[in-house]
Write an enzyme that holds these catalytic residues in place. Structure first.
Site, PDB file in Angstrom:
ATOM      1  N   SER A   1       7.818 -28.764  -2.472  1.00 10.07           N
ATOM      2  CA  SER A   1       7.676 -27.371  -2.910  1.00 10.07           C
ATOM      3  C   SER A   1       7.260 -27.164  -4.360  1.00 10.07           C
ATOM      4  CB  SER A   1       8.988 -26.612  -2.656  1.00 10.07           C
ATOM      5  OG  SER A   1       9.098 -26.286  -1.294  1.00 10.07           O
ATOM      6  N   LYS A  12      11.535 -19.818 -10.868  1.00  9.21           N
ATOM      7  CA  LYS A  12      11.537 -19.561  -9.424  1.00  9.21           C
ATOM      8  C   LYS A  12      12.809 -18.808  -9.038  1.00  9.21           C
ATOM      9  CE  LYS A  12      11.066 -22.094  -5.005  1.00  9.21           C
ATOM     10  NZ  LYS A  12      11.002 -23.435  -4.380  1.00  9.21           N
ATOM     11  N   SER A  24       7.047 -24.183  -1.367  1.00 10.27           N
ATOM     12  CA  SER A  24       7.590 -22.843  -1.504  1.00 10.27           C
ATOM     13  C   SER A  24       7.512 -22.261  -2.916  1.00 10.27           C
ATOM     14  CB  SER A  24       9.062 -22.857  -1.076  1.00 10.27           C
ATOM     15  OG  SER A  24       9.828 -23.666  -1.955  1.00 10.27           O
TER      16      SER A  24
END
Lengths: 511, 501
Positions: free
Chosen positions: B178, B79, B154
Site C-alpha cells: 500500500s 494517511k 491503499s
C-alpha cells in the site's frame, strides 16, 4: 444406580498488580470513580496496542510454581473473539494452547486425609469492562445499559483444574485451599464478593465404577464458597433425577440463582461461541528464561504446609491447632503477631503460645463467624488478645469473665484492661472481701449446709456457685472454694463437739 | 503554481536553513497548490490549513532559534489511518467518519516533534483494504498523470499528493504493497520498512502482523530522512524492534555516489510472470541494465514459494482484520446505525443495532475481508486455512533467507501494471488482488521494500504513465536499499518528471 460425581473447576483470579495487564492504567479500579482508570489501550480505541505487564506474568509463574506446575519455556497470547459491549476490542487477549503454567496439583486437606487435585493449566488474560443493566428504560426505549471500563484490562489469571473432584465438599475444599494459597502468595485479594476470585464449575455424573465421563454442564454465577457448595449439590441432585428418570443430561451452561437456590439453563451447546482463537499478532511469544523461573521460585513465600510444620515445631502447637491456624494467611499472620509478643506478666512463656491458639480458635473464631468477618478485620487486635490472656493468667479476671471481656473488646475495640477497670471486673482475691458473701450463702441455704454436714460433699459446689453469684463472678474461684470448704468444715466440727467449742469460747472469754 | 511545490525535503531544508524561504511561505504555497488542484486530484479526506499555518509559524520560530530538525517546517500529508490528536481520523470509512482521536500515533508524534507541518489527512482505501483508493467511503483519488485513472492504493492519497505537488512528502502505511504500489503508479518514491522498525502505535490496525508505516517522497533521500525521523523503538508497541533509529544518510546530489560495484542483485523469475505488462517489463529490464552499468552484478534467482503468497496473504490479513475491526460496533464511538423508526428502535435491541451498524458502516471490500477472515478462523477450518497459511508464510520467509545468502538485494517490478482506469477492476476482487502480487511477499516475510520510479509506459489511449521498480532486501537492510535506489536515481531523471496537471 449408584452415581459418581465428577467436578472440574475454572477459577478466575484478578491479580493485585499496580497497573493493568496491557497498559499503564492503575489496576485498583474497585474504589475508583466510574471510567476514571482508562486509556486508549484498555478502551480499545483504534490504533492502540497492548504491552505485557511483566509483574502479572511473574505472579502467574509464581502461582504455577506453588501449584507444582511446570513452566514451559515458550508461552504466547491469543485472541479470543466474541462480541459483547463489555469487551472493548471485540476480542479478549487470553492464552489458548501455550499457557504459562501446566500440569500441576493441589493437595486439599479434607479432615486430615489429603487428596490431590490435578491442575491442568494456569494462564493469563485480561478482564472485561463492567456493565450495569437498567431494564426499565427512560425515554420509552425499553431499558439501557451502562459500561464502566475501569475493570477492562485488569490482569486475570485462570486456574483450570482436572476433573478430579468427586463431591461438592471436595470442590469447596479445593477452592478454599486455592484461595488460601493465592493469599499466601500475595498475588490477589481473593475477594469473592467484589469478583476478584470467581469460579465456574463443570459437573457431570457417571455410573459408579465407569471410566467414561457423563455429559457435563457448566455452572456459573457462584459468588461464595457456600454458593459453590450449594449449586453443585443442587446440580448433583438435578442430574441424578434426570438420569434416574431415564433422561439425558443436556450439555449446556447453567446459572446459579442464589435467591431461588436453583440452577437454570442459560445457553445450550449449539448456542456456544466459536471463539476463533488465533495467535495475538500484537504480542510476540514470550521466552520464559529458566533463570527467571528459578529466581521466582527462590522468592516463593512460606506456604501453608511449611508454616503449619513450623508452628508445631516453634510454638509447640498440636498439629490440629497448627492446621487450623495456617489455613488462611491472615489467621496465621494474626497468630504469629500474638504468639510472638512478649507474654504479659504472669503468663509462662510456654503456655502463652497455646493459650493464644485456644482463644483464637474458640472464642475469637466464634465472634468472627457470627458476623462472617475475616480475621484481618478483627476488632480485637493481637495486642489486645495478649493483654487479655495476661489478665486471666494473673488472676485479675476469671476465665469466664475473660470471655465476657473479649466480647466487649470485640464490640468496642477498647483495651481489655480498660474494660476490666471501668466495669469493676477486677477479681476479688481478698479473703476479707469474700467472707461476708460466704456467710451469707451458708445462712441463706441451710439445707445445703445440712446436706454437706450429712456427708453430701457435692452440696459444697452449689454453695461455691452461690458465692460466685453474690460476688458477680469477681471472686477468685480457688479462694471461694477454700473459704466455703473451710466454713463448712468448721460448722461440722462445731456440730460434733458443741461443748468443747463452747468451752473453748468460754475459755477464750475467760482470758 | 510555485517552484516551492516541487521541492524535495532536502531542497526545502536547505532553503529554510539559509532563511531563503520560511515555513509559512512553503506552507502557504502548498495550501495554494491544494486549492488549485485538489478538485481534480482529491488526495485529501481532511484538510487542516489553520493547524498547518500554526505549525508553520512554530516551525519558523524553531528555525530562528536554531532548534531545527531535518523535517522542521516542511509540509506533509498523513494517511488517514494514523491517529492524529484532535484531527478526525476516518480510515476512509463511514464507521469513523466523525471519529476524533485523543492521541497521536507514534510516527505522527515523532514528525510533529521535529516541527513538521501537517496539511491534512490523506485519502485511502477503507481501512487500508484495496489497491486503487476506490474503496474510500468518501471519494476516489485520481492519478495526477491521468485523471481517469486510479492512483493505486491503499495509500493513494499519499502518493497522489506528492506527485501532484500538494505535499512535499507523505506518510503512508503498507500491509501488502500500500505504500510501494501507489508510489509506483504515481511516479514517486515509497518505502516499506522492515516489520518492527517503525512503531505501529496509533496506526489503526488492518492486519497487525503485516502493517507497517512508510514514507512516500520525491526522492530516495527524502524517504531516508523521513524514515530516520520515525524509525526506532517505541515501548508502546511490543512488536517494535529494540533499536534506535540509525539515521539513514545519503550523499548529496553531485557527489560520487553512483558506484554499485561489488553489489549483487537478484532477479526473481517468479516476479516476471504472466500478467506483467510489456511496458512495465521493459522499463524494469532497462533499469537493471542501468544498475549493471553502475557496477552491480545481476543474476537470476528463484523464489519458488512466491506462488503461495497471494493465497497466504488473503488468509492471514483477513483473519487478523476480522478481529481488528470487531471493535467497531457503534457502542463506544464512531458510526452507530440510526435508520430505525421509533417503533423499530424499541423492538430492535442491542444485537440488531450492532449488526445494522456494521452492515451500514463498512463498505463491501471491508465486509468481504471480515467475512473471509471469520470463515478462515472458524472451528473446523482453522487448520485448513489459517494454519496452512502460516506454514506457507514460513516457506516464503525461508525462500527469501536462502536467496539473500547469494545476493544483497532483489529487483522486481513494483506493480505488474501501470495505473488503470477508475472502475476497471472494481467488479472483480481477484483481479484487484493480483495487482499486489509483487509486493505481498515482502510483507509476509517482514522485509523492507523500496519502490523507485524507473520509466513510463506510453500508449495511444493514455498519456505516459509511470512505472516503479521494487528493491527488496533482507531484514533491516534499509540502508542498502536506499543506497541502491539513490544511486539509480542519480543516474536517471524519472523521479524529476512532473505530471501534466
Amino acid at each position: 444406580m449408584e452415581y459418581e460425581t465428577v467436578i472440574g473447576l475454572e477459577v478466575h483470579v484478578q491479580l493485585q498488580t499496580q497497573s493493568k495487564m496491557f497498559c499503564a492504567c492503575r489496576a485498583d479500579y474497585q474504589s475508583a470513580p466510574v471510567n476514571s482508570r482508562v486509556c486508549p489501550v484498555c478502551l480499545g480505541l483504534p490504533g492502540a496496542l497492548p504491552v505485557i505487564n511483566a509483574r502479572a506474568v511473574e505472579y502467574t509463574i509464581m502461582t504455577g510454581l506453588a501449584l507444582n506446575c511446570s513452566i514451559p519455556r515458550l508461552t504466547k497470547f491469543d485472541r479470543k473473539n466474541y462480541p459483547y459491549p463489555d469487551l472493548m476490542k471485540g476480542y479478549q487477549i487470553s492464552q489458548y494452547d501455550l499457557p504459562i503454567a501446566v500440569d500441576g496439583r493441589l493437595e486439599i486437606g479434607d479432615g486430615g486425609e489429603g487428596r490431590v487435585i490435578g491442575v491442568r493449566r494456569v494462564h493469563l488474560e485480561e478482564d472485561v469492562a463492567k456493565m450495569q443493566h437498567f431494564p426499565d428504560g427512560r425515554g420509552g426505549n425499553g431499558g439501557y445499559s451502562l459500561v464502566d471500563v475501569n475493570r477492562s484490562g485488569v490482569p486475570l489469571m485462570e486456574v483450570v483444574s482436572e476433573p478430579d473432584m468427586r463431591s461438592a465438599e471436595e470442590a469447596r475444599a479445593y477452592l478454599m485451599t486455592l484461595h488460601s494459597l493465592l493469599q499466601y502468595l500475595g498475588v490477589s485479594t481473593g475477594n469473592m464478593q467484589d469478583g476478584s476470585f470467581r469460579c465456574d464449575a463443570n459437573i457431570s455424573l457417571r455410573p459408579a465404577g465407569s471410566d467414561e465421563f457423563g455429559t457435563r454442564t457448566e455452572i456459573k454465577n457462584m459468588n461464595s464458597f457456600r454458593s459453590v457448595f450449594q449449586a453443585l449439590n443442587f446440580e448433583v441432585g438435578r442430574q441424578r433425577r434426570v438420569l434416574e428418570d431415564g433422561g439425558r443430561v443436556v450439555q449446556e451452561t447453567r446459572g446459579w440463582l442464589e435467591g431461588r437456590a436453583v440452577t437454570v439453563s442459560q445457553r445450550s451447546k449449539e448456542e456456544a461461541h466459536d471463539y476463533r482463537y488465533f495467535p495475538e499478532p500484537d504480542l510476540p511469544p514470550l521466552d520464559i528464561a529458566p533463570d527467571w523461573v528459578e529466581q521466582i521460585r527462590g522468592r516463593l513465600p512460606e506456604l501453608a504446609p511449611e508454616r503449619c510444620a513450623r508452628f508445631c515445631r516453634d510454638y509447640g502447637l498440636p498439629l490440629y491447632d497448627a492446621r487450623l491456624l495456617t489455613a488462611s494467611k491472615a489467621m496465621a499472620d494474626y497468630y504469629e503477631r500474638a504468639a510472638g509478643m512478649h507474654p504479659a506478666a504472669g503468663t509462662a512463656r510456654e503456655s502463652h503460645a497455646k493459650q493464644v491458639s485456644n482463644w483464637m480458635l474458640s472464642d475469637l473464631a466464634r465472634l468472627l463467624n457470627l458476623e462472617n468477618r475475616d480475621i484481618a478485620d478483627s476488632p480485637v487486635s493481637p495486642e489486645h488478645l495478649v493483654e487479655l490472656i495476661g489478665l486471666v493468667d494473673a488472676g485479675t479476671v476469671s476465665v469466664t469473665l475473660g470471655k465476657t471481656v473479649l466480647e466487649e473488646v470485640y464490640a468496642s475495640g477498647a483495651a481489655p484492661r480498660r474494660i476490666v477497670e471501668e466495669r469493676g471486673y477486677t477479681q476479688i482475691s481478698d479473703t476479707a472481701a469474700v467472707e461476708p458473701s460466704v456467710r451469707e450463702a451458708l445462712d441463706a441455704n441451710p439445707r445445703a449446709v445440712a446436706d454437706y454436714l450429712g456427708g453430701k460433699d457435692s452440696a459444697a459446689k452449689f454453695l461455691v456457685g452461690q458465692v460466685m453469684k453474690l460476688t458477680r463472678g469477681q471472686a477468685k474461684p480457688d479462694l471461694v472454694n477454700q473459704l466455703v470448704t473451710g466454713a463448712l468444715e468448721r460448722r461440722k466440727n462445731e456440730g460434733n463437739g458443741a461443748a468443747d467449742s463452747a468451752n473453748q469460747s468460754k475459755g477464750a472469754g475467760a482470758d | 503554481m510555485s517552484e516551492y511545490n516541487w521541492l524535495t525535503i532536502q531542497e526545502a531544508r536547505a532553503l529554510l536553513a539559509r532563511r531563503e524561504v520560511s515555513s509559512v511561505e512553503l506552507t502557504r504555497a502548498a495550501l495554494e497548490r491544494i486549492e488549485a488542484v485538489e478538485d481534480s486530484v482529491r488526495s485529501f479526506i481532511t484538510l487542516t490549513p489553520d493547524l498547518a499555518m500554526a505549525q508553520a509559524e512554530a516551525a519558523d520560530r524553531m528555525l530562528a532559534d536554531g532548534n531545527a530538525f531535518p523535517l522542521t517546517g516542511i509540509p506533509v500529508q498523513v494517511k488517514d489511518v494514523m491517529c492524529t490528536e484532535g484531527v478526525r481520523t476516518t480510515c476512509a470509512s463511514r464507521m469513523l467518519a466523525d471519529y476524533v482521536p485523543v492521541y497521536n500515533a507514534t510516527a505522527v508524534e515523532r514528525l510533529l516533534r521535529q516541527g513538521a507541518v501537517m496539511l491534512g489527512k490523506g485519502n485511502m482505501d477503507e481501512f487500508a483494504m484495496g489497491s486503487s483508493c476506490e474503496n474510500s467511503a468518501f471519494h476516489p483519488t485520481r492519478n495526477p498523470w491521468d485523471a481517469a485513472r486510479v492512483p493505486g492504493g491503499s495509500s493513494g492519497g499519499a502518493a497522489a499528493s506528492v506527485a501532484a505537488g500538494e505535499a512535499v512528502y507523505a506518510l503512508g502505511s503498507d500491509t501488502g504493497g500500500s505504500v510501494r504500489q501507489p508510489a509506483a503508479l504515481c511516479g514517486v518514491t515509497g518505502l516499506k520498512p522492515s516489520y518492527g522498525l517503525v512503531s505501529r502505535y496509533g496506526l489503526v490496525a488492518y492486519a497487525s502482523s503485516l502493517d507497517q508505516i512508510g514514507p512516500i517522497g520525491r526522492s530516495v533521500a527524502d524517504c531516508a530522512l523521513t524514515l530516520s525521523a520515525i524509525a526506532g523503538h517505541d515501548p508502546r508497541d511490543a512488536t517494535s524492534l529494540p533499536l534506535k533509529s540509525p539515521g539513514y544518510s545519503l550523499p548529496g546530489a553531485g557527489a560520487d555516489n553512483g558506484d554499485l560495484r561489488g553489489l549483487r542483485l537478484g532477479v526473481p523469475q517468479e516476479y516476471f510472470a504472466e500478467g506483467l505488462e510489456d511496458g512495465v517489463r521493459q522499463a524494469v529490464e532497462q533499469a537493471l541494465a542501468t544498475l549493471e552499468a553502475l557496477g552491480a552484478s545481476v543474476r537470476e534467482v528463484s523464489l519458488p514459494s512466491t506462488k503461495y503468497a497471494l493465497a497466504c496473504y488473503y488468509i492471514i490479513a483477513p483473519s487478523e482484520c476480522s478481529a481488528n475491526l470487531a471493535r467497531y460496533d457503534g457502542v463506544k464511538y464512531g458510526y452507530s446505525y440510526d435508520g430505525y423508526s421509533y417503533d423499530e428502535k424499541a423492538a430492535a435491541g442491542m444485537w440488531d443495532a450492532m449488526e445494522q451498524t456494521r452492515r451500514h458502516g463498512f463498505g463491501p471490500e471491508v465486509t468481504r475481508r471480515i467475512m473471509l477472515g471469520t470463515f478462515a478462523l472458524s472451528a473446523g477450518y482453522y487448520d485448513a486455512y489459517y494454519l496452512k497459511a502460516q506454514q506457507a508464510r514460513t516457506l516464503i520467509r525461508q525462500d527469501f533467507a536462502a536467496v539473500f545468502e547469494t545476493v544483497d538485494a532483489l529487483v522486481t517490478p513494483t506493480s505488474p501494471v501501470v495505473a488503470f482506469p477508475i472502475g476497471e477492476k472494481t467488479g472483480d476482487p481477484v483481479q484487484m488482488y493480483l495487482i499486489d502480487v509483487c509486493t505481498l511477499p515482502v510483507n509476509i516475510a517482514g522485509l523492507p521494500g523500496l519502490s523507485v520510479p524507473c520509466g513510463f509506459v506510453s500508449g495511444d489511449s493514455h498519456p505516459p504513465l509511470p512505472v516503479g521498480m521494487q528493491l527488496i532486501g533482507p531484514h533491516l537492510s534499509e540502508q542498502t536499499l536506499l543506497r541502491i535506489g539513490h544511486a539509480y536515481e542519480q543516474a536517471t531523471e524519472w523521479h524529476k518528471q512532473r505530471p501534466p496537471l
